[in-house]
Design a protein around this motif. Structure first.
Motif, PDB file in Angstrom:
ATOM      1  N   TYR A  97      -8.196   7.462 -22.148  1.00  0.00           N
ATOM      2  CA  TYR A  97      -8.409   6.199 -21.325  1.00  0.00           C
ATOM      3  C   TYR A  97      -8.736   4.896 -22.135  1.00  0.00           C
ATOM      4  O   TYR A  97      -9.634   5.033 -22.889  1.00  0.00           O
ATOM      5  N   ARG A  98      -8.188   3.820 -21.771  1.00  0.00           N
ATOM      6  CA  ARG A  98      -8.398   2.866 -22.597  1.00  0.00           C
ATOM      7  C   ARG A  98      -8.792   1.671 -21.652  1.00  0.00           C
ATOM      8  O   ARG A  98      -7.876   1.181 -20.344  1.00  0.00           O
ATOM      9  N   HIS A  99     -10.042   0.965 -21.638  1.00  0.00           N
ATOM     10  CA  HIS A  99     -10.609   0.191 -20.746  1.00  0.00           C
ATOM     11  C   HIS A  99     -10.004  -1.290 -20.999  1.00  0.00           C
ATOM     12  O   HIS A  99      -9.869  -1.742 -22.283  1.00  0.00           O
ATOM     13  N   ARG A 100      -9.600  -1.960 -19.870  1.00  0.00           N
ATOM     14  CA  ARG A 100      -9.247  -3.438 -20.070  1.00  0.00           C
ATOM     15  C   ARG A 100     -10.431  -4.368 -19.534  1.00  0.00           C
ATOM     16  O   ARG A 100     -10.978  -4.132 -18.327  1.00  0.00           O
ATOM     17  N   ALA A 101     -11.084  -5.162 -20.446  1.00  0.00           N
ATOM     18  CA  ALA A 101     -12.264  -5.776 -19.900  1.00  0.00           C
ATOM     19  C   ALA A 101     -11.681  -7.095 -19.176  1.00  0.00           C
ATOM     20  O   ALA A 101     -11.846  -8.255 -19.346  1.00  0.00           O
ATOM     21  N   GLN A 102     -11.040  -6.765 -17.821  1.00  0.00           N
ATOM     22  CA  GLN A 102     -10.766  -7.774 -17.100  1.00  0.00           C
ATOM     23  C   GLN A 102     -11.209  -7.455 -15.577  1.00  0.00           C
ATOM     24  O   GLN A 102     -11.381  -6.137 -15.372  1.00  0.00           O
ATOM     25  N   VAL A 103     -11.346  -8.259 -14.631  1.00  0.00           N
ATOM     26  CA  VAL A 103     -11.812  -7.731 -13.328  1.00  0.00           C
ATOM     27  C   VAL A 103     -10.477  -8.297 -12.694  1.00  0.00           C
ATOM     28  O   VAL A 103      -9.504  -8.655 -12.781  1.00  0.00           O
ATOM     29  N   TYR A 104     -10.663  -7.751 -11.284  1.00  0.00           N
ATOM     30  CA  TYR A 104      -9.817  -7.499 -10.178  1.00  0.00           C
ATOM     31  C   TYR A 104      -9.886  -8.995  -9.497  1.00  0.00           C
ATOM     32  O   TYR A 104     -10.738  -9.503  -9.142  1.00  0.00           O
ATOM     33  N   SER A 105      -8.512  -9.578  -9.192  1.00  0.00           N
ATOM     34  CA  SER A 105      -8.281 -10.598  -8.133  1.00  0.00           C
ATOM     35  C   SER A 105      -8.962 -10.289  -6.905  1.00  0.00           C
ATOM     36  O   SER A 105      -8.954  -9.406  -6.247  1.00  0.00           O
ATOM     37  N   HIS A 106      -9.646 -11.612  -6.238  1.00  0.00           N
ATOM     38  CA  HIS A 106      -9.893 -11.722  -4.766  1.00  0.00           C
ATOM     39  C   HIS A 106      -8.560 -11.477  -3.921  1.00  0.00           C
ATOM     40  O   HIS A 106      -7.948 -12.667  -4.141  1.00  0.00           O
ATOM     41  N   ALA A 107      -8.130 -10.430  -3.536  1.00  0.00           N
ATOM     42  CA  ALA A 107      -6.903 -10.327  -3.007  1.00  0.00           C
ATOM     43  C   ALA A 107      -6.806  -9.535  -1.831  1.00  0.00           C
ATOM     44  O   ALA A 107      -7.924  -8.571  -1.804  1.00  0.00           O
ATOM     45  N   PRO A 108      -6.078  -9.377  -0.875  1.00  0.00           N
ATOM     46  CA  PRO A 108      -5.852  -8.334   0.124  1.00  0.00           C
ATOM     47  C   PRO A 108      -5.751  -6.852  -0.505  1.00  0.00           C
ATOM     48  O   PRO A 108      -5.044  -6.920  -1.655  1.00  0.00           O
ATOM     49  N   ARG A 109      -6.223  -6.025  -0.299  1.00  0.00           N
ATOM     50  CA  ARG A 109      -6.404  -4.802  -1.147  1.00  0.00           C
ATOM     51  C   ARG A 109      -5.379  -3.965  -0.178  1.00  0.00           C
ATOM     52  O   ARG A 109      -5.943  -3.350   0.926  1.00  0.00           O
ATOM     53  N   ALA A 110      -4.300  -3.435  -0.767  1.00  0.00           N
ATOM     54  CA  ALA A 110      -3.582  -2.257  -0.302  1.00  0.00           C
ATOM     55  C   ALA A 110      -4.111  -1.054  -0.338  1.00  0.00           C
ATOM     56  O   ALA A 110      -4.400  -0.532  -1.627  1.00  0.00           O
ATOM     57  N   MET A 111      -4.588  -0.270   0.546  1.00  0.00           N
ATOM     58  CA  MET A 111      -5.248   0.876   0.731  1.00  0.00           C
ATOM     59  C   MET A 111      -4.390   2.228   1.063  1.00  0.00           C
ATOM     60  O   MET A 111      -3.605   1.963   2.321  1.00  0.00           O
ATOM     61  N   ARG A 112      -4.809   3.213   0.564  1.00  0.00           N
ATOM     62  CA  ARG A 112      -4.240   4.609   1.457  1.00  0.00           C
ATOM     63  C   ARG A 112      -5.635   5.278   1.522  1.00  0.00           C
ATOM     64  O   ARG A 112      -6.486   5.652   0.762  1.00  0.00           O
ATOM     65  N   LYS A 113      -5.881   5.687   2.948  1.00  0.00           N
ATOM     66  CA  LYS A 113      -7.051   6.203   3.587  1.00  0.00           C
ATOM     67  C   LYS A 113      -7.050   7.617   2.693  1.00  0.00           C
ATOM     68  O   LYS A 113      -8.192   7.934   2.354  1.00  0.00           O
ATOM     69  N   SER A 114      -6.212   8.356   2.551  1.00  0.00           N
ATOM     70  CA  SER A 114      -6.352   9.584   1.954  1.00  0.00           C
ATOM     71  C   SER A 114      -6.779   9.502   0.452  1.00  0.00           C
ATOM     72  O   SER A 114      -7.537  10.494  -0.236  1.00  0.00           O
ATOM     73  N   LEU A 115      -6.242   8.557  -0.216  1.00  0.00           N
ATOM     74  CA  LEU A 115      -6.923   8.119  -1.763  1.00  0.00           C
ATOM     75  C   LEU A 115      -8.018   7.950  -1.636  1.00  0.00           C
ATOM     76  O   LEU A 115      -8.940   8.257  -2.678  1.00  0.00           O
ATOM     77  N   MET A 116      -8.758   7.367  -0.679  1.00  0.00           N
ATOM     78  CA  MET A 116     -10.454   6.959  -0.880  1.00  0.00           C
ATOM     79  C   MET A 116     -11.145   8.236  -0.612  1.00  0.00           C
ATOM     80  O   MET A 116     -12.336   8.140  -1.109  1.00  0.00           O
ATOM     81  N   HIS A 117     -10.588   8.761   0.399  1.00  0.00           N
ATOM     82  CA  HIS A 117     -11.156  10.430   0.463  1.00  0.00           C
ATOM     83  C   HIS A 117     -11.267  11.074  -0.726  1.00  0.00           C
ATOM     84  O   HIS A 117     -12.218  11.880  -0.898  1.00  0.00           O
ATOM     85  N   GLU A 118     -10.041  11.106  -1.424  1.00  0.00           N
ATOM     86  CA  GLU A 118      -9.979  11.665  -2.630  1.00  0.00           C
ATOM     87  C   GLU A 118     -11.021  11.150  -3.845  1.00  0.00           C
ATOM     88  O   GLU A 118     -11.596  11.847  -4.500  1.00  0.00           O
TER      89      GLU A 118
END
Length: 336
Positions: free
Chosen positions: A198-219
């Motif tokens: 894994y290679r980490h990118r030292a950037q942050v995520y935008s303040h945005a609408p977050r497209a989510m899947r409920k099953s992924l959050m449970h995982e």
């Protein structure tokens, strides 16, 4: 606490909407916050995250009213709306079969103390009863800015958005770093332990609408139970316990192949910045051509009648004059 009648039956294609909202000027709530902070700070000295308890974090500048107008304008086929609050609801909110007010207490563990850390609350959103598999999560200061194409957002893989500029990250969590930077640091450490190479990118995520899947959050919750438990132990945001949804969730989804990452420079208006007036002019000029935008209250402890704050509703009223179906019509322009 709910404002809705029984909801219509879900369908697999439905995309629900989840908002977090609070009215920081409510004297009852404000007194509760002040008492809670005094007790928390005594037990957790030097633990408060940067900007973790400023008034701007909780102030209502009518953003939610206009975010709902933008939602109906640009995504009229959205699913059910869930408004997650701390025992409050906006005065202008009209009862609707399309919206449910969800009290924090229904998501927190029984007997939990009141919570003033949005990172704690948002870690529980995938447990909202009845929530659809696909949903957008928005803070109330985030707005859709053009027609929403659900397939573009969700499609084969979810869309997540990273800001274009790199951020200088220390090697470990620090009290001087923002919550987003500390979250990035901890996410990198967590992912490096689980994904060789894994290679980490030292950037942050935008303040945005977050497209989510409920099953992924449970995982993800099953994979990171200790981190979820730590976040759900917070009352105010601690620099030692970064949030999950703002950084780990999108990075993990990309790494696991569930999401596609784009580098995007969306319009982020910082109300306390010297260039705020120019940023609002950009919004007026390009509204309808922006996938999304954010109006972040960075005026911190400013008075409620500060011109920098009044500009928010004044500008949004120009752009979004049509009341949504969630408003009492006679109070629709109360913020103008």
């Amino acid at each position: 606490m709910k404002t809705s009648a029984p909801r219509r039956q879900k369908n697999a294609a439905q995309i629900d909407i989840v908002y977090l909202w609070v009215n920081g000027a409510d004297p009852v709530w404000l007194n509760k916050r002040q008492r809670a902070y005094a007790a928390w700070a005594q037990k957790n000295p030097q633990q408060l995250a940067v900007f973790g308890n400023v008034a701007g974090r909780y102030r209502d500048n009518s953003e939610l009213l206009f975010s709902l107008r933008a939602l109906e304008l640009f995504f009229p086929d959205h699913g059910h709306v869930y408004l997650v609050t701390d025992g409050q609801k906006p005065a202008w909110l009209r009862p609707s079969s399309g919206l449910t007010v969800v009290d924090h207490r229904s998501l927190l563990a029984p007997g939990s103390a009141p919570v003033f850390d949005s990172g704690h609350i948002e870690s529980c959103l995938h447990h909202i009863p009845g929530l659809s598999e696909r949903f957008f999560y928005l803070n109330d200061d985030v707005f859709f800015g053009q027609k929403v194409d659900p397939e573009w957002w969700f499609g084969e893989r979810l869309k997540v958005f990273m800001e274009p500029s790199s951020t200088r990250h220390p090697d470990t969590l620090t009290p001087q770093a923002t919550a987003l930077v500390n979250a990035s640091i901890q996410s990198g450490q967590w992912l490096a332990q689980r994904f060789p190479g894994y290679r980490h990118r030292a950037q942050v995520y935008s303040h945005a609408p977050r497209a989510m899947r409920k099953s992924l959050m449970h995982e993800l919750e099953r994979l990171a139970p200790d981190w979820f438990a730590q976040v759900r132990s917070t009352v105010f945001r601690s620099w030692r316990i970064p949030p999950i949804i703002s950084d780990l969730a999108p990075r993990w989804m990309v790494q696991a192949g569930y999401a596609e990452q784009q580098v995007l420079n969306p319009l982020f208006i910082s109300t306390g910045a010297p260039q705020a007036a120019q940023q609002f002019d950009t919004l007026l000029a390009h509204f309808g051509q922006l996938p999304f935008f954010c109006i972040n209250d960075t005026c911190d402890e400013a008075d409620e009648d500060d011109p920098r704050l009044l500009r928010i509703a004044h500008t949004l009223q120009k752009l979004l004059p049509q009341p949504s179906s969630f408003e009492y019509v006679d109070e629709a322009c109360v913020a103008a």
